[in-house]
Design a protein around this motif. Structure first.
Motif, PDB file in Angstrom:
ATOM      1  N   TYR A 131       5.548  -4.700  -0.095  1.00  0.00           N
ATOM      2  CA  TYR A 131       5.975  -6.080  -0.315  1.00  0.00           C
ATOM      3  C   TYR A 131       4.827  -7.027   0.038  1.00  0.00           C
ATOM      4  N   GLY A 132       4.668  -8.029  -0.765  1.00  0.00           N
ATOM      5  CA  GLY A 132       3.628  -9.026  -0.516  1.00  0.00           C
ATOM      6  C   GLY A 132       2.298  -8.679  -1.143  1.00  0.00           C
ATOM      7  N   GLY A 133       2.162  -7.482  -1.760  1.00  0.00           N
ATOM      8  CA  GLY A 133       0.913  -7.087  -2.379  1.00  0.00           C
ATOM      9  C   GLY A 133       0.866  -7.492  -3.841  1.00  0.00           C
ATOM     10  N   ASP A 134      -0.253  -7.200  -4.487  1.00  0.00           N
ATOM     11  CA  ASP A 134      -0.403  -7.502  -5.908  1.00  0.00           C
ATOM     12  C   ASP A 134       0.509  -6.600  -6.729  1.00  0.00           C
ATOM     13  N   GLU A 135       0.984  -7.152  -7.853  1.00  0.00           N
ATOM     14  CA  GLU A 135       1.860  -6.377  -8.723  1.00  0.00           C
ATOM     15  C   GLU A 135       1.059  -5.283  -9.418  1.00  0.00           C
ATOM     16  N   LEU A 136       1.563  -4.051  -9.336  1.00  0.00           N
ATOM     17  CA  LEU A 136       0.868  -2.914  -9.933  1.00  0.00           C
ATOM     18  C   LEU A 136       1.383  -2.663 -11.344  1.00  0.00           C
ATOM     19  N   PRO A 137       0.506  -2.354 -12.295  1.00  0.00           N
ATOM     20  CA  PRO A 137       0.977  -1.937 -13.616  1.00  0.00           C
ATOM     21  C   PRO A 137       1.436  -0.483 -13.567  1.00  0.00           C
ATOM     22  N   ALA A 138       2.340  -0.136 -14.456  1.00  0.00           N
ATOM     23  CA  ALA A 138       2.801   1.245 -14.526  1.00  0.00           C
ATOM     24  C   ALA A 138       1.646   2.143 -14.949  1.00  0.00           C
TER      25      ALA A 138
END
Length: 788
Positions: free
Chosen positions: A93-100
């Motif tokens: 939580y709070g990190g950069d959004e990861l791509p699949a």
């Protein structure tokens, strides 16, 4: 005395010698080695009595060493648990959004509890063909199955886990390895769920497991508690080890008198006694290692302070292990030499067996606790600037003062006891006056433990209020609160459906309302709560309420104003809604959570349209007669609605978890220490009885009743304990006052705690006396008069 009759042992006198050259010095060293070797032979080949005494000493030292090894292994145990816990961490939580990607995994936290024990669960779904795996897992579980820890597998297979089985999201298909568990008794599972999707409430995407564990410093008060606990628990153990090296002291003195009779001088007898002590302590070290390794195999069965550890985690650090290996024989040698200074071993007997006219010196005994006060005094009034090493020294010296002052107090009081009283009392007093040193040594550990425990009781009584938090929650209005954001994995989409599904066995009522947001501008919004009049009255004082009413709590300027429903940054934006001009003003009240309520309260007849994924909160009433099972059934019902549904049990007060863990650890450590101290008393009592077996048999032969001798043993044990507890209470109160001043807490004597400590010590005395009676009856048989 077969060992001293051997012609191969040369006994040489000691005395003044001229300055020696190298060969002479070497000859002296060889002679000393021979004399020490004689002590070793006396310990190992002195017949059945000698072997039994050596075995008792080795077992006593071994038990103490095993406890010390376990104690110094605690940091290693906690580090191993922390490393495994950090290695499986999946909180992003709070990190950069990861791509699949091919290795990414969707995960949903399913942490729950069952009958007070935490259950760590995760729902997972792989984005690609090669997903990252948590430690201890070899492959992703198949859909509809789950991997569980061995402890959870056993619980689910037992009758006790019936309620928990209904909550599980799949069938057991395998177990999680040690690398993925903090301990052997932890309850953990991983289950695959195919309908997880990124963007659903609480679902996150990860591409790795593990984090760097961060050790937060303890609160100074808690650090003080930990320091005092370790000193209080380990000092009696160390004293037990020191006392165990002197088991059978009277037999040893008689044997040394026989050695003097065949030509040894005083210095030689001391070296022989030193050889006996060192070999006994060395055997005790070996026995302690065996006890430690054997006990380590059973450590996984036990759980202390909600923590369980693997046997391989119990590893003493090498520096402390080396220190212990050196310290125990050196301490045994020092104790023996100090004891020999107070004993005059002559060829025809031992002077110590008679009443000594010399008095123990008091001045140096008082200096030790005064030095402890001197170390603790600078720490007072410095809350937040706690020096643990200075505190360790101060607490150790104060507790050591109990053990040092007890013999002086004992001599002064017991020496003045007259000849009155019952026969058993007179026998006990006379025995203590003649040779009460061994009794005082054994009781010293109890006195030290009692003084430290009294100080700890005062600290815990003070900490109880400091680490007890008033949550503001009101369990009389609701016993549980659930929170749910509707998503595709939710089975109930509205308040009525949630109410119906949560009414499990033990649930008496459920009141659900919808939570929403009304945006007034880009940076101004208020909360909107939609529910019937009953649930709205939990948030505001409503004089009258009917369906279709709207209440404004703290923003009267909103009456008649148009707002937009939903988060202002959401895309697409929510529908517009106009607050009715007929809306009433109302006074807010705290909800059962204890939180302040603001914004707008709306009954269903006037409610704006709901968002696509609304949030619902429910106040749940539980049947007290259903006990803890009602909470478990509520959690099961919530799981059936949605894995992401949060269930919280309301508590008006909660205690700090770290404080409670320390307290449970104290109870566990106290039980081990008390067991060891009781065993020390028992072994010491039985040893004294064995040395007096001919006297006991003669007393019975002359008509002394067995009950009289039994009561005499009780008085001999109880009198030193009572004196020790009186002294321990005084110094314990003083130590507690110093420690409370260190953390800026007013002095308060915990009278109930002191009474409990004294009662436990008295109970130990009764148990020891009872356990020694079989040996007493056996030693009073007529064949005890036989002598060779």
């Amino acid at each position: 005395m077969s060992a001293i009759d051997s012609p191969s042992v040369a006994l040489g006198g000691g005395g003044r010698h001229a300055p020696e050259d190298g060969p002479v010095q070497a000859g002296r060293l060889r002679r000393w080695a021979t004399e020490i070797g004689l002590g070793v032979r006396l310990a190992l080949s002195g017949g059945r009595e000698g072997l039994l005494r050596t075995a008792l000493t080795a077992v006593g030292v071994g038990l103490g060493v095993a406890v010390l090894l376990l104690s110094v292994s605690i940091p290693t145990m906690l580090d191993a648990r922390s490393d495994r816990t950090a290695a499986r961490d999946d909180d992003r939580y709070g990190g950069d959004e990861l791509p699949a990607g091919d290795t990414t995994v969707l995960t949903l936290n399913l942490a729950t509890s069952f009958h007070g024990k935490n259950v760590r669960g995760r729902l997972v779904r792989a984005d690609g063909a090669h997903p990252v795996l948590p430690p201890g897992v070899q492959a992703m579980p198949a859909p509809g199955t789950m991997l569980v820890s061995p402890a959870l597998r056993d619980l689910l297979a037992s009758s006790d886990g019936a309620l928990l089985r209904d909550r599980m999201p799949g069938t057991v298909a395998g177990t999680i390895g040690k690398a993925g568990l903090s301990g052997p008794n932890e309850l953990v599972f991983y289950a695959q769920r195919g309908d997880l999707a990124f963007g659903q409430p609480q679902v996150q995407r990860i591409d790795s497991y593990g984090s760097r564990s961060v050790h937060r410093p303890l609160d100074p008060f808690l650090l003080m508690l930990v320091v005092v606990i370790f000193v209080v628990l380990l000092m009696p153990v160390a004293m037990f080890v020191a006392a165990a090296t002197r088991f059978g002291g009277e037999q040893r003195d008689r044997r040394l008198a026989a050695v003097r009779l065949v030509g040894a001088d005083g210095a030689m007898t001391r070296r022989i006694a030193g050889g006996e002590a060192v070999i006994s302590a060395t055997l005790g070290l070996l026995a302690g290692g065996v006890f430690f390794l054997a006990g380590r195999q059973f450590v996984e069965v036990f759980e202390i302070a909600d923590l369980s550890v693997y046997g391989s985690d119990v590893r003493p650090p090498l520096p402390l292990l080396a220190l212990l290996v050196v310290a125990v024989p050196v301490a045994a040698l020092a104790m023996t030499l100090v004891a020999m200074r107070r004993v005059v071993v002559e060829p025809l007997g031992v002077v110590r067996r008679a009443t000594s006219s010399t008095h123990r010196r008091l001045w140096w005994r008082v200096l030790v606790p005064l030095a402890g006060v001197g170390l603790l005094a600078p720490l007072t009034g410095k809350h937040g600037e706690f020096n643990p090493w200075q505190a360790v020294g101060g607490v150790s010296l104060l507790l050591l003062g109990v053990a040092l002052l007890l013999p002086w107090v004992f001599d002064r009081l017991v020496g003045r006891l007259g000849a009155g009283g019952s026969v058993s009392w007179q026998m006990a007093v006379r025995r203590l006056q003649l040779s009460g040193g061994s009794s005082v040594r054994a009781v010293g550990a109890i006195a030290v433990a009692a003084a430290g425990t009294i100080a700890l009781q005062m600290l815990f009584a003070a900490a109880e209020s400091e680490f007890t938090i008033n949550t503001g929650q009101d369990p009389t209005r609701a016993q549980a609160v659930t929170l749910l954001t509707v998503s595709p994995i939710t089975t109930a989409k509205d308040a009525a459906g949630i109410d119906a599904k949560l009414r499990a066995s033990g649930v008496t009522s459920v009141r659900t309302y919808r939570r929403d947001i009304a945006s007034i501008s880009d940076d101004d919004f208020v909360g909107v709560r939609v529910g019937d009049c009953d649930v709205l009255r939990e948030m505001a004082a409503l004089e009258r309420c009917a369906d279709g009413d709207v209440f404004v709590l703290d923003r009267p300027d909103l009456i008649g104003r148009t707002v937009r429903m939903g988060d202002p940054s959401a895309t697409p934006q929510g529908p517009q809604w106009t607050v009715p001009a007929t809306a009433h003003r109302a006074q807010a009240r705290k909800d059962p959570w204890g939180q302040d309520v603001d914004g707008i309260l709306v009954t269903p007849g006037a409610a704006p349209a709901a968002r696509a994924e609304p949030t619902f909160e429910s106040y749940v009433h539980l049947d007290p007669a259903a006990g803890l099972d009602a909470e478990e059934r509520l959690r099961n019902a919530a799981m059936a609605i949605s894995p992401a549904m949060d269930v919280s049990i309301l508590r008006s007060k909660v205690r700090d978890s770290t404080f409670m863990s320390i307290r449970r650890g104290l109870f566990a450590g106290s039980a081990v220490t008390l067991l060891l101290v009781g065993l020390s008393l028992l072994v010491g009592t039985i040893e004294q009885l064995r040395e007096r077996r001919r006297t006991l048999a003669a007393l019975v032969a002359f008509g002394t009743r067995r009950s009289t001798l039994g009561w005499s043993i009780l008085w001999q044990t109880l009198l030193p304990v009572v004196l020790g507890l009186v002294l321990a209470t005084g110094l314990g109160l003083g130590l507690g006052a110093m420690l409370l001043a260190t953390v800026d807490v007013p002095f308060h004597a915990d009278v109930t705690g002191i009474a409990i400590v004294c009662g436990i010590a008295g109970g130990v005395v009764l148990l020891v006396t009872t356990a020694s009676l079989p040996a007493l009856w056996r030693l009073m048989r007529p064949d005890g008069l036989r002598f060779e």
